[in-house]
Design a protein around this motif. Structure first.
Motif, PDB file in Angstrom:
ATOM      1  N   ASP A   1       0.829  -1.165  -0.104  1.00 20.26           N
ATOM      2  CA  ASP A   1      -0.055   0.061  -0.013  1.00 20.26           C
ATOM      3  C   ASP A   1       0.967   1.193  -0.011  1.00 20.26           C
ATOM      4  O   ASP A   1       0.504   2.388  -0.398  1.00 20.26           O
ATOM      5  CB  ASP A   1      -0.809   0.079   1.229  1.00 20.26           C
ATOM      6  CG  ASP A   1      -2.064  -1.185   1.175  1.00 20.26           C
ATOM      7  OD1 ASP A   1      -2.648  -1.027   0.269  1.00 20.26           O
ATOM      8  OD2 ASP A   1      -1.852  -1.902   2.202  1.00 20.26           O
ATOM      9  N   ALA A   2       2.234   1.089   0.499  1.00 22.77           N
ATOM     10  CA  ALA A   2       2.801   2.419   0.769  1.00 22.77           C
ATOM     11  C   ALA A   2       4.324   1.973   0.833  1.00 22.77           C
ATOM     12  O   ALA A   2       4.683   1.099   1.182  1.00 22.77           O
ATOM     13  CB  ALA A   2       2.315   3.168   1.818  1.00 22.77           C
ATOM     14  N   VAL A   3       5.267   3.010   0.490  1.00 25.03           N
ATOM     15  CA  VAL A   3       6.485   2.728   0.688  1.00 25.03           C
ATOM     16  C   VAL A   3       7.098   4.156   1.673  1.00 25.03           C
ATOM     17  O   VAL A   3       6.626   5.229   1.262  1.00 25.03           O
ATOM     18  CB  VAL A   3       7.329   3.145  -0.438  1.00 25.03           C
ATOM     19  CG1 VAL A   3       8.948   3.120  -0.171  1.00 25.03           C
ATOM     20  CG2 VAL A   3       6.970   1.840  -1.363  1.00 25.03           C
ATOM     21  N   PHE A   4       7.861   3.695   2.493  1.00 21.51           N
ATOM     22  CA  PHE A   4       8.790   4.599   3.359  1.00 21.51           C
ATOM     23  C   PHE A   4      10.269   4.683   2.926  1.00 21.51           C
ATOM     24  O   PHE A   4      10.702   3.583   3.291  1.00 21.51           O
ATOM     25  CB  PHE A   4       8.464   4.376   4.767  1.00 21.51           C
ATOM     26  CG  PHE A   4       9.073   5.474   5.817  1.00 21.51           C
ATOM     27  CD1 PHE A   4       8.416   6.338   6.495  1.00 21.51           C
ATOM     28  CD2 PHE A   4      10.489   5.360   5.945  1.00 21.51           C
ATOM     29  CE1 PHE A   4       9.034   7.391   7.281  1.00 21.51           C
ATOM     30  CE2 PHE A   4      11.063   6.121   6.931  1.00 21.51           C
ATOM     31  CZ  PHE A   4      10.239   7.236   7.493  1.00 21.51           C
ATOM     32  N   ASP A   5      10.667   5.621   2.249  1.00 19.61           N
ATOM     33  CA  ASP A   5      11.851   5.354   1.442  1.00 19.61           C
ATOM     34  C   ASP A   5      13.194   5.951   2.305  1.00 19.61           C
ATOM     35  O   ASP A   5      13.719   6.864   1.863  1.00 19.61           O
ATOM     36  CB  ASP A   5      11.756   6.118   0.080  1.00 19.61           C
ATOM     37  CG  ASP A   5      12.852   5.721  -1.194  1.00 19.61           C
ATOM     38  OD1 ASP A   5      13.403   4.619  -0.436  1.00 19.61           O
ATOM     39  OD2 ASP A   5      13.081   6.450  -1.821  1.00 19.61           O
ATOM     40  N   GLY A   6      13.586   5.295   3.087  1.00 17.58           N
ATOM     41  CA  GLY A   6      14.834   5.428   4.131  1.00 17.58           C
ATOM     42  C   GLY A   6      16.177   5.225   3.368  1.00 17.58           C
ATOM     43  O   GLY A   6      17.254   5.699   3.772  1.00 17.58           O
ATOM     44  N   ALA A   7      15.873   4.586   2.181  1.00 14.65           N
ATOM     45  CA  ALA A   7      17.293   4.161   1.553  1.00 14.65           C
ATOM     46  C   ALA A   7      17.351   5.195   0.245  1.00 14.65           C
ATOM     47  O   ALA A   7      18.315   4.802  -0.580  1.00 14.65           O
ATOM     48  CB  ALA A   7      17.463   2.828   1.176  1.00 14.65           C
TER      49      ALA A   7
ATOM     50  N   LYS B   1       0.996  -0.411  -4.982  1.00 11.24           N
ATOM     51  CA  LYS B   1      -0.278  -0.453  -5.700  1.00 11.24           C
ATOM     52  C   LYS B   1      -0.816   0.666  -6.472  1.00 11.24           C
ATOM     53  O   LYS B   1      -0.638   1.797  -5.891  1.00 11.24           O
ATOM     54  CB  LYS B   1      -1.555  -0.997  -4.646  1.00 11.24           C
ATOM     55  CG  LYS B   1      -1.518  -2.313  -4.192  1.00 11.24           C
ATOM     56  CD  LYS B   1      -2.383  -2.379  -3.169  1.00 11.24           C
ATOM     57  CE  LYS B   1      -2.394  -3.808  -2.262  1.00 11.24           C
ATOM     58  NZ  LYS B   1      -3.469  -3.713  -0.911  1.00 11.24           N
ATOM     59  N   ASP B   2      -1.469   0.653  -7.177  1.00 11.06           N
ATOM     60  CA  ASP B   2      -2.168   1.760  -7.920  1.00 11.06           C
ATOM     61  C   ASP B   2      -3.063   2.565  -6.937  1.00 11.06           C
ATOM     62  O   ASP B   2      -3.812   2.004  -6.036  1.00 11.06           O
ATOM     63  CB  ASP B   2      -3.412   1.273  -8.906  1.00 11.06           C
ATOM     64  CG  ASP B   2      -2.531   0.958 -10.352  1.00 11.06           C
ATOM     65  OD1 ASP B   2      -1.312   0.814 -10.425  1.00 11.06           O
ATOM     66  OD2 ASP B   2      -3.233   0.558 -11.019  1.00 11.06           O
ATOM     67  N   GLY B   3      -2.965   3.815  -6.706  1.00  9.58           N
ATOM     68  CA  GLY B   3      -3.529   4.499  -5.734  1.00  9.58           C
ATOM     69  C   GLY B   3      -2.946   4.604  -4.241  1.00  9.58           C
ATOM     70  O   GLY B   3      -3.602   4.840  -3.412  1.00  9.58           O
ATOM     71  N   GLY B   4      -1.674   3.861  -4.255  1.00  7.82           N
ATOM     72  CA  GLY B   4      -0.894   3.663  -2.944  1.00  7.82           C
ATOM     73  C   GLY B   4      -0.381   5.254  -2.357  1.00  7.82           C
ATOM     74  O   GLY B   4      -0.857   6.186  -2.935  1.00  7.82           O
ATOM     75  N   ALA B   5       0.658   5.008  -1.603  1.00 10.31           N
ATOM     76  CA  ALA B   5       1.443   6.197  -1.280  1.00 10.31           C
ATOM     77  C   ALA B   5       2.920   5.974  -0.999  1.00 10.31           C
ATOM     78  O   ALA B   5       3.216   5.088  -0.775  1.00 10.31           O
ATOM     79  CB  ALA B   5       0.643   6.779   0.113  1.00 10.31           C
ATOM     80  N   PHE B   6       3.635   7.149  -1.158  1.00 11.67           N
ATOM     81  CA  PHE B   6       5.182   6.940  -1.063  1.00 11.67           C
ATOM     82  C   PHE B   6       5.530   8.135  -0.488  1.00 11.67           C
ATOM     83  O   PHE B   6       5.011   9.255  -0.485  1.00 11.67           O
ATOM     84  CB  PHE B   6       5.531   7.081  -2.518  1.00 11.67           C
ATOM     85  CG  PHE B   6       7.105   6.862  -2.672  1.00 11.67           C
ATOM     86  CD1 PHE B   6       7.602   5.438  -3.052  1.00 11.67           C
ATOM     87  CD2 PHE B   6       8.159   7.777  -2.286  1.00 11.67           C
ATOM     88  CE1 PHE B   6       8.984   5.352  -3.275  1.00 11.67           C
ATOM     89  CE2 PHE B   6       9.503   7.483  -2.364  1.00 11.67           C
ATOM     90  CZ  PHE B   6       9.743   6.236  -2.846  1.00 11.67           C
TER      91      PHE B   6
ATOM     92  N   ALA C   1       4.964  11.429  -9.315  1.00 10.61           N
ATOM     93  CA  ALA C   1       3.915  10.579  -8.945  1.00 10.61           C
ATOM     94  C   ALA C   1       3.095   9.922 -10.305  1.00 10.61           C
ATOM     95  O   ALA C   1       3.352  10.459 -11.327  1.00 10.61           O
ATOM     96  CB  ALA C   1       2.575  11.333  -8.305  1.00 10.61           C
ATOM     97  N   GLU C   2       2.773   8.618 -10.199  1.00 13.77           N
ATOM     98  CA  GLU C   2       2.329   7.910 -11.445  1.00 13.77           C
ATOM     99  C   GLU C   2       1.068   6.885 -10.716  1.00 13.77           C
ATOM    100  O   GLU C   2       1.128   6.823  -9.427  1.00 13.77           O
ATOM    101  CB  GLU C   2       3.418   6.955 -11.971  1.00 13.77           C
ATOM    102  CG  GLU C   2       3.996   6.172 -10.974  1.00 13.77           C
ATOM    103  CD  GLU C   2       5.029   5.327 -11.720  1.00 13.77           C
ATOM    104  OE1 GLU C   2       4.995   3.784 -11.703  1.00 13.77           O
ATOM    105  OE2 GLU C   2       5.917   5.567 -12.174  1.00 13.77           O
ATOM    106  N   ARG C   3       0.335   6.438 -11.530  1.00 16.97           N
ATOM    107  CA  ARG C   3      -0.716   5.539 -11.128  1.00 16.97           C
ATOM    108  C   ARG C   3      -1.503   5.989 -10.059  1.00 16.97           C
ATOM    109  O   ARG C   3      -1.772   5.104  -9.171  1.00 16.97           O
ATOM    110  CB  ARG C   3      -0.407   4.337 -11.217  1.00 16.97           C
ATOM    111  CG  ARG C   3       0.475   3.773 -12.462  1.00 16.97           C
ATOM    112  CD  ARG C   3       1.243   2.076 -12.153  1.00 16.97           C
ATOM    113  NE  ARG C   3       2.110   2.254 -11.217  1.00 16.97           N
ATOM    114  CZ  ARG C   3       2.143   1.682 -10.108  1.00 16.97           C
ATOM    115  NH1 ARG C   3       1.216   1.060  -9.440  1.00 16.97           N
ATOM    116  NH2 ARG C   3       3.273   1.402  -9.394  1.00 16.97           N
ATOM    117  N   ASN C   4      -1.672   7.295  -9.744  1.00 18.53           N
ATOM    118  CA  ASN C   4      -2.619   7.824  -8.743  1.00 18.53           C
ATOM    119  C   ASN C   4      -1.862   7.498  -7.270  1.00 18.53           C
ATOM    120  O   ASN C   4      -2.639   7.351  -6.216  1.00 18.53           O
ATOM    121  CB  ASN C   4      -4.117   6.988  -8.548  1.00 18.53           C
ATOM    122  CG  ASN C   4      -4.719   7.747  -9.770  1.00 18.53           C
ATOM    123  OD1 ASN C   4      -4.716   8.955  -9.967  1.00 18.53           O
ATOM    124  ND2 ASN C   4      -5.810   7.027 -10.396  1.00 18.53           N
TER     125      ASN C   4
END
Ligand SMILES: NC(=O)c1ccc[n+]([C@@H]2O[C@H](COP(=O)([O-])OP(=O)(O)OC[C@H]3O[C@@H](n4cnc5c(N)ncnc54)[C@H](OP(=O)(O)O)[C@@H]3O)[C@@H](O)[C@H]2O)c1
Length: 313
Positions: free
Chosen positions: A217-223, A234-239, A250-253
């Motif tokens: 559903d989401a990424v927390f991008d510590g790296a 996923k489409d419509g997820g979060a980053f 952003a892409e795919r909502n």
């Protein structure tokens, strides 16, 4: 007082011990002095020193003093905390841009940056927590993931990533942690449901899809994997990105946001109490004297040494 100055933009050799006048009580209204005992070496310190953040430092020019995270003792009373209280916090360095950081014997701090350190927590551990915990908590706040949702934490062996794994797992989120070699089982103990080996962003995405075929559903991008890691969502997820220049389009909502940790004394107090109760685990990689700051930066730059490097002052 002794400080470390960035004398010019460049490699670790530009860091020099210097003397500056010690601040007087009340010389900056609303600020209190903290006699520092420990300061954290953050990745942002390395980038500022190297001159890689010209757009973020305004008119500030060397010489200046680096450093955000700190632990020490109050020299002046602050609301609810008498002089002598052991306190920790972080300087919102990029907001302040005074060039007065924590690689110094005394810091002028805003009371709202400060939380008391519980007796069972030493200065080195306390100094590893403030910026990382604020960033992890505020990044997860932005994601607002419901219980049972899935989150990929890259850089999960790092200081911010480890805290993000623990906070997310405690909130009932199913965490996929990207771990350093040898850290896989520890990250599971800290709450990750899946612990996958690090690699290129493309390798990481392939491992995530093997573990969670529907994607997370989401990424927390510590790296700082940035754009390639979007493929794990996923489409419509979060980053959540941790730096503006590592924030993908952003892409795919997919909702993409950048977080910058802001001081929150009340939450830091709770966090330090959890560290004291061993309910939250942080990691210190090395403790080095302030005079060895150049070597501390070399080690932090070399990486592959999970945990905060702490300068003892
Ligand atoms: N936005 C904010 O307010 C904020 C606040 C704090 C930190 N940050 C940033 O967030 C990042 C994490 O902070 P931190 O304090 O947790 O740093 P850290 O302790 O150095 O952790 C970063 C982790 O990511 C890993 N990593 C880095 N590049 C990688 C790659 N290409 N592939 C796989 N793993 C990689 C590192 O491994 P190696 O050491 O082996 O490379 C390390 O384990 C830093 O870049 C920092 O500047 C932002």
């Amino acid at each position: 007082m002794r400080v470390v100055e960035v004398t010019a933009y460049g490699g670790p050799e530009v860091l020099r011990m210097a003397r500056r006048p010690e601040p007087e009580a009340g010389d900056v209204p609303g600020r209190v002095r903290v006699r520092l005992r420990a300061a954290g070496v953050n990745q942002a310190d390395l980038r500022i020193r190297a001159g890689r953040y010209p757009g973020h430092v305004g008119d500030l020019k060397p010489p200046f003093v680096l450093g955000t995270d700190f632990a020490g003792t109050l020299m002046d009373p602050a609301p609810g905390m008498p002089a002598g209280t052991r306190v920790a916090g972080f300087v919102p360095w990029f907001d302040e841009l005074t060039g007065e950081g924590t690689y110094a014997e005394v810091l002028r701090a805003a009371p709202e940056w400060l939380a008391p350190i519980p007796d069972d927590v030493d200065y080195t551990v306390a100094a590893s927590v403030p910026l990382a915990s604020a960033t992890a908590q505020q990044g997860l706040d932005r994601l607002a993931l419901p219980e049972g949702s899935t989150l990929l934490v890259t850089g999960a062996s790092g200081v911010v990533g480890r805290l993000a794994v623990q906070y997310a797992a405690a909130a009932g989120v199913r965490v996929v942690a990207v771990a350093h070699e040898g850290d896989e089982s520890e990250l599971k103990l800290l709450g990750a449901e899946h612990s996958i080996e690090r690699g290129t962003p493309e390798d990481v995405v392939a491992r995530v899809v093997a573990a969670v075929p529907e994607r997370v559903d989401a990424v927390f991008d510590g790296a700082f994997h940035s754009a390639p890691a979007l493929a794990a969502v996923k489409d419509g997820g979060a980053f959540i990105a941790l730096a503006a220049d590592r924030t993908p389009t952003a892409e795919r909502n997919i909702r993409v946001e950048t977080v910058r940790g802001r001081p929150d004394a009340a939450r830091l107090k709770e966090t330090l109490e959890k560290v004291a109760a061993r309910e939250l685990i942080t990691r210190v990689a090395d403790v080095m004297p302030l005079e060895e700051v150049a070597e501390a930066h070399r080690r932090a730059e070399a990486g592959h040494r999970p945990g905060r490097i702490i300068l003892m002052i």
